[in-house]
Design a protein around this motif. Structure first.
Motif, PDB file in Angstrom:
ATOM      1  N   UNK A   1       0.773  -0.990   0.048  1.00 37.95           N
ATOM      2  CA  UNK A   1      -0.064   0.124  -0.095  1.00 37.95           C
ATOM      3  C   UNK A   1       0.880   1.229   0.047  1.00 37.95           C
ATOM      4  N   UNK A   2       0.693   2.235  -0.952  1.00 37.92           N
ATOM      5  CA  UNK A   2       1.411   3.265  -0.975  1.00 37.92           C
ATOM      6  C   UNK A   2       0.638   4.635  -0.827  1.00 37.92           C
ATOM      7  N   UNK A   3       0.609   5.167   0.150  1.00 37.60           N
ATOM      8  CA  UNK A   3      -0.321   6.174   0.466  1.00 37.60           C
ATOM      9  C   UNK A   3       0.410   7.370   1.285  1.00 37.60           C
ATOM     10  N   UNK A   4       0.266   8.442   0.975  1.00 38.51           N
ATOM     11  CA  UNK A   4       0.739   9.673   1.477  1.00 38.51           C
ATOM     12  C   UNK A   4      -0.045  10.137   2.542  1.00 38.51           C
ATOM     13  N   UNK A   5       0.368  10.589   3.527  1.00 37.85           N
ATOM     14  CA  UNK A   5      -0.257  11.239   4.714  1.00 37.85           C
ATOM     15  C   UNK A   5       0.045  12.974   4.845  1.00 37.85           C
ATOM     16  N   UNK A   6      -0.839  13.537   4.860  1.00 37.43           N
ATOM     17  CA  UNK A   6      -0.361  15.047   5.000  1.00 37.43           C
ATOM     18  C   UNK A   6      -0.976  15.860   6.038  1.00 37.43           C
TER      19      UNK A   6
END
Length: 89
Positions: free
Chosen positions: A5-10
């Motif tokens: 899973x590739x997910x950016x958190x901002x």
């Protein structure tokens, strides 16, 4: 093999910049159930998945466009020979 899973958190500052909201508007939208809570990333640290923020923005744009299409259809249905017919007429 499963995909990673590739997910950016901002962080909140980026959410506010992307949405144009104030701090209080963000938390009001969360309280109203209109926007999801952030994800805890540490003690006293919260972030939001970038994909969720982008999806929220995309939904708002789609809602606007759908309302605009309905308004245009209503306007077109009330024209005869280039003249707009009002409901009170």
């Amino acid at each position: 093999m499963s995909e990673a899973l590739v997910e950016a958190l901002i962080r909140k500052r980026q959410v506010l910049e992307m949405t144009g909201w104030s701090n209080s508007t963000l938390y009001q939208r969360i309280a109203d159930g209109e926007f999801k809570k952030g994800v805890s990333i540490g003690p006293r640290m919260v972030a939001w998945p970038l994909s969720e923020v982008q999806a929220y923005i995309a939904r708002r744009i789609a809602e606007r466009d759908a309302k605009g299409a309905v308004a245009e259809a209503f306007t077109e249905n009330n024209r005869i020979g280039g003249v707009t017919i009002s409901e009170g007429a």
